[in-house]
Design an enzyme around this catalytic site. Structure first.
Site, PDB file in Angstrom:
ATOM      1  CB  THR A  10      -0.774   0.260   1.242  1.00 51.59           C
ATOM      2  OG1 THR A  10      -1.792   1.128   1.152  1.00 51.59           O
ATOM      3  CG2 THR A  10      -0.067   0.364   2.587  1.00 51.59           C
TER       4      THR A  10
ATOM      5  CG  ASP B  17      -9.608  -3.586  -2.386  1.00 56.50           C
ATOM      6  OD1 ASP B  17      -8.903  -2.351  -2.667  1.00 56.50           O
ATOM      7  OD2 ASP B  17     -10.896  -3.762  -2.997  1.00 56.50           O
ATOM      8  CB  THR B  18     -10.981  -1.161   2.761  1.00 55.33           C
ATOM      9  OG1 THR B  18      -9.854  -1.725   3.644  1.00 55.33           O
ATOM     10  CG2 THR B  18     -12.055  -0.688   3.518  1.00 55.33           C
TER      11      THR B  18
ATOM     12  CG  PHE C 112      -7.431   6.891   6.213  1.00 51.87           C
ATOM     13  CD1 PHE C 112      -6.988   6.092   7.582  1.00 51.87           C
ATOM     14  CD2 PHE C 112      -7.631   6.135   5.083  1.00 51.87           C
ATOM     15  CE1 PHE C 112      -7.024   4.825   7.350  1.00 51.87           C
ATOM     16  CE2 PHE C 112      -7.676   4.880   5.236  1.00 51.87           C
ATOM     17  CZ  PHE C 112      -7.377   4.116   6.236  1.00 51.87           C
ATOM     18  N   GLY C 113      -9.815   8.812   5.147  1.00 55.42           N
ATOM     19  CA  GLY C 113     -10.869   8.092   4.170  1.00 55.42           C
ATOM     20  C   GLY C 113     -12.238   8.581   4.674  1.00 55.42           C
ATOM     21  CE1 TYR C 114     -16.695   7.520   1.066  1.00 55.52           C
ATOM     22  CE2 TYR C 114     -14.921   5.822   0.934  1.00 55.52           C
ATOM     23  CZ  TYR C 114     -15.934   6.453   0.335  1.00 55.52           C
ATOM     24  OH  TYR C 114     -15.818   6.524  -0.913  1.00 55.52           O
TER      25      TYR C 114
ATOM     26  CE  LYS D 173     -10.432   3.058  11.256  1.00 54.31           C
ATOM     27  NZ  LYS D 173      -9.739   3.948  10.163  1.00 54.31           N
TER      28      LYS D 173
ATOM     29  CG  HIS E 258     -12.503  -2.002   8.288  1.00 54.15           C
ATOM     30  ND1 HIS E 258     -12.761  -0.881   9.202  1.00 54.15           N
ATOM     31  CD2 HIS E 258     -11.918  -1.492   7.110  1.00 54.15           C
ATOM     32  CE1 HIS E 258     -12.152   0.245   8.769  1.00 54.15           C
ATOM     33  NE2 HIS E 258     -11.563  -0.142   7.537  1.00 54.15           N
ATOM     34  NE  ARG E 259      -6.634  -1.131   6.780  1.00 54.09           N
ATOM     35  CZ  ARG E 259      -7.593  -0.163   6.267  1.00 54.09           C
ATOM     36  NH1 ARG E 259      -7.873   0.599   7.536  1.00 54.09           N
ATOM     37  NH2 ARG E 259      -8.167  -0.028   5.428  1.00 54.09           N
TER      38      ARG E 259
HETATM   39  P1  IMP Z   1      -8.752   0.971  -0.895  1.00 56.01           P
HETATM   40  O1  IMP Z   1      -8.903  -0.245   0.085  1.00 56.01           O
HETATM   41  O2  IMP Z   1      -7.303   1.750  -0.581  1.00 56.01           O
HETATM   42  O3  IMP Z   1      -9.268   0.564  -2.220  1.00 56.01           O
HETATM   43  O4  IMP Z   1      -9.585   1.745  -0.056  1.00 56.01           O
HETATM   44  C1  IMP Z   1     -10.887   2.209  -0.564  1.00 56.01           C
HETATM   45  C2  IMP Z   1     -11.614   3.612  -0.012  1.00 56.01           C
HETATM   46  O5  IMP Z   1     -11.914   3.389   1.330  1.00 56.01           O
HETATM   47  C3  IMP Z   1     -10.452   4.480  -0.080  1.00 56.01           C
HETATM   48  O6  IMP Z   1     -11.007   5.937  -0.453  1.00 56.01           O
HETATM   49  C4  IMP Z   1      -9.953   4.758   1.331  1.00 56.01           C
HETATM   50  O7  IMP Z   1      -9.386   5.619   1.726  1.00 56.01           O
HETATM   51  C5  IMP Z   1     -11.084   4.149   2.103  1.00 56.01           C
HETATM   52  N1  IMP Z   1     -10.896   3.599   3.303  1.00 56.01           N
HETATM   53  C6  IMP Z   1     -10.241   2.145   3.389  1.00 56.01           C
HETATM   54  N2  IMP Z   1      -9.988   1.905   4.650  1.00 56.01           N
HETATM   55  C7  IMP Z   1     -10.648   2.976   5.487  1.00 56.01           C
HETATM   56  C8  IMP Z   1     -10.790   3.199   6.662  1.00 56.01           C
HETATM   57  O8  IMP Z   1     -10.276   2.357   7.655  1.00 56.01           O
HETATM   58  N3  IMP Z   1     -11.551   4.161   7.347  1.00 56.01           N
HETATM   59  C9  IMP Z   1     -12.128   5.008   6.385  1.00 56.01           C
HETATM   60  N4  IMP Z   1     -11.876   5.023   4.901  1.00 56.01           N
HETATM   61  C10 IMP Z   1     -11.093   3.973   4.618  1.00 56.01           C
END
Ligand code: IMP
Length: 194
Positions: A7, A68-69, A150-152, A173, A178-179
């Site tokens: 990543t 992948d999330t 970060f993210g959502y 957190k 999930h992670r």
């Molecule tokens: P990807 O796994 O990098 O494809 O993440 C997909 C989207 O979900 C990206 O916009 C990430 O920023 C967001 N994301 C992934 N993990 C988290 C999290 O733990 N919290 C909030 N947003 C997340």
């Protein structure tokens, strides 16, 4: 143990280091000279997670894992799901993604705002491929709250907290996320099989 996390997301890397703890030294692709964006063109979290892990393994031949999330929102039929990173634009624009999510949910007044984060981790270890999954149930806030994570994170309210978003949680957190869940499963597997 030294492991490569496929990543370039600094938020994910920081969380993974905290979750896996002192027994692991995590490297990212840039540490090995892999600086291009890792492709993720699959239709599912499973496919993308495998694709990212394989890409890095083929470049460096070393044990590695990828995650992948997806954020699955029930009123939106599971969207943004596998498209969570590029929901609003072609880039990874967190703010635009949240704006779009709130706007789309605004078109479904009265419907439940229930949602979940689902994280699929693929580990390539001694040539074998192993998958671990974690999820956290919750709901989408009506506006952003908090600057952590970060993210959502600023719009996701996990059921297991007191109404705070992940963005308002300074510590903790990882205990319910999930992670956290998928990476602790990976660590347990490595302890038994590594
Ligand atoms: P990807 O796994 O990098 O494809 O993440 C997909 C989207 O979900 C990206 O916009 C990430 O920023 C967001 N994301 C992934 N993990 C988290 C999290 O733990 N919290 C909030 N947003 C997340």
């Amino acid at each position: 143990m030294e492991l490569i996390f496929a990543t370039s997301n600094k938020g994910k890397l920081r969380e993974a280091s905290e979750i896996l703890g002192e027994g692991y030294r995590l490297l990212c692709p840039a540490d090995l000279g892999i600086t291009e964006e890792i492709p993720e063109t699959g239709d599912t979290l499973e496919a993308n997670s495998l694709q990212k892990a394989r890409y890095v393994f083929e470049k460096c031949g070393r044990d590695c894992f990828a995650d992948d999330t997806g954020l699955e929102v029930d009123a939106l039929g599971g969207a943004p799901g596998v498209h969570s990173a590029r929901y609003a634009t072609d880039g990874h624009d967190f703010e635009a993604n949240i704006d779009k999510l709130l706007a789309e949910l605004g078109k479904h007044p009265g419907e439940p705002r229930t949602a979940r984060f689902r994280c699929v981790v693929t580990l390539i270890h001694k040539g074998g491929t192993h998958t671990f999954e974690g999820k956290v149930e919750g709901r989408i806030a009506t506006e952003r709250r908090g600057n952590e994570g970060f993210g959502y994170d600023s719009v996701f309210i996990p059921d297991e907290l007191d109404g705070s978003t992940f963005g308002e949680v300074h510590e903790g957190k990882n205990l319910i996320s999930h992670r956290g869940r998928s990476l602790r499963a990976l660590a347990r597997w490595l302890k038994e099989n590594g």
